[in-house]
Design a protein around this motif. Structure first.
Motif, short mmCIF file in Angstrom:
data_model
loop_
_atom_site.label_atom_id
_atom_site.label_comp_id
_atom_site.label_asym_id
_atom_site.label_seq_id
_atom_site.Cartn_x
_atom_site.Cartn_y
_atom_site.Cartn_z
N SER A 62 0.81 -1.30 0.08
CA SER A 62 -0.29 -0.32 -0.71
C SER A 62 0.78 1.38 0.35
N CYS A 63 0.50 2.13 -0.73
CA CYS A 63 1.50 3.19 -0.58
C CYS A 63 0.20 4.12 0.18
N LYS A 64 2.00 4.89 1.20
CA LYS A 64 1.47 5.96 2.22
C LYS A 64 2.17 7.46 1.63
N LEU A 65 1.84 7.91 2.24
CA LEU A 65 1.97 9.46 2.65
C LEU A 65 3.59 9.44 3.49
N PRO A 78 5.57 11.02 6.11
CA PRO A 78 5.52 11.31 7.08
C PRO A 78 6.63 12.65 7.35
N GLU A 126 5.63 9.81 -2.29
CA GLU A 126 4.65 8.57 -1.56
C GLU A 126 5.87 7.32 -0.98
N ARG A 176 6.02 2.44 -0.09
CA ARG A 176 5.49 1.58 0.27
C ARG A 176 4.98 1.34 1.68
N LEU A 177 4.67 -0.08 2.19
CA LEU A 177 4.16 -0.50 3.47
C LEU A 177 3.89 -1.80 2.91
N ASN A 206 7.92 -2.13 3.28
CA ASN A 206 9.41 -1.91 3.09
C ASN A 206 9.76 -2.70 2.49
N THR A 249 3.96 -1.29 10.03
CA THR A 249 3.91 -0.39 9.99
C THR A 249 4.73 0.98 9.93
N MET A 250 4.03 2.44 9.91
CA MET A 250 4.75 3.75 9.81
C MET A 250 5.59 3.70 11.11
N CYS A 291 7.09 4.00 -3.70
CA CYS A 291 5.45 2.87 -4.77
C CYS A 291 5.30 3.65 -5.64
#
Length: 290
Positions: free
Chosen positions: A34-37, A39, A52, A54-55, A57, A63-64, A98
């Motif tokens: 999944s693509c996450k911004l 932080p 962006e 990926r997680l 990683n 988790t972030m 990502c």
């Protein structure tokens, strides 16, 4: 937070980062991505060329929070400026780019890993940390695959876009005897110490002095007990540079103030035996009358 008997480099506990291969390449490449911004508080990967990540990683962090916790320990290595691509290489693992239309992660090229290892491996070793197995360059694809290459020599840019500022406590000052006494009188303590261990907590540098090597020049409102159990703090140490601390095996003259129960360093100088400035400081301290 990790304490290193030695320092400017907190490298995370190695078990926690064997994730890359305990997961197994196969699992990693087929886990739903999944693509996450990226932080803002992922300081290691601020200002990289993509937004962006990926997680999970490439280190198997799912988790972030896990990413943030592990990545913070590597920021000092980037600040060491041992290679211009250190940040690019580490971020390709902690915060891999990502892309919606690409299921497989893009890994760093083997040559990117090798050039960073060549520059930074000796620095890590100097602090007692061999190049970790999880960053074994043979694990990464050769350059003819789709992977992230090193910058070509012509395109090498400085590690940071802006030169990190020098920590206030580490700025060079030329002072005469009166000014030395003056700055001493503004502080609550002046000590000659050796560093036992150093770590980073919430962006500040925590310095634990070796009690056997300590010489007390002056204490004002700071008790022996305060000093025995308390660490010294260099505020914002992760976000500023302190050339003085590049060789922490030498002794230091530190001065500072007691703030909110913490002993905060306002001046830190490497003690150079026989140097005129330190003879003057010792003389000024001896005859000091605030």
């Amino acid at each position: 937070s990790l304490n290193l008997p030695g320092l400017l480099l907190s490298i995370p506990c190695m078990d926690a980062i064997h994730g890359l291969y305990s997961l197994g390449q196969h699992d990693l490449f087929h886990k739903k991505n999944s693509c996450k911004l990226i932080p803002e508080n992922l300081l290691l990967c601020n200002d990289i060329e993509y937004a962006e990540m990926r997680l999970p990683n490439l280190l198997g962090h799912e988790t972030m929070n896990e990413v943030l916790q592990q990545a913070s320990s590597w920021t000092p290595l980037v600040q060491k400026q041992c290679h211009p691509d250190t940040k690019k290489f580490l971020c390709s693992l902690f915060a891999p780019v990502c892309l919606d239309d690409l299921d497989e992660p893009i890994q760093p090229c083997r040559s990117l890993c090798e050039s960073v290892r060549h520059g930074c491996g000796p620095v890590m070793l100097a602090f007692g940390y061999p190049w970790p197995e999880m960053l074994d360059c043979n694990r990464f694809p050769p350059d003819n695959d789709l992977c992230i290459p090193p910058a070509s020599i012509e395109n090498v840019v400085p590690v940071t876009k802006e030169v990190p500022r020098v920590c206030d406590a580490c700025k060079e000052t030329e002072e005469n005897d009166n000014e030395i006494v003056d700055s001493l009188c503004k502080n609550d303590f002046a000590l000659k110490i050796k560093v036992k261990e150093l770590s980073y907590i919430n962006g500040d540098t925590k310095i634990v002095p070796d009690t056997k090597s300590k010489t007390i020049y002056m204490m004002n409102g700071v008790t022996e007990r305060d000093l025995r159990k308390t660490a010294l703090w260099l505020k914002d140490g992760l976000r500023c540079i302190c050339e003085e601390m590049n060789n922490i095996s030498s002794p230091y003259l530190v001065m500072g103030q007691k703030m909110d129960g913490h002993l905060v360093i306002t001046s830190l100088k490497r003690w150079q035996k026989g140097q005129r400035e330190f003879k003057r400081i010792s003389r000024s301290i001896r005859k000091m009358q605030c």
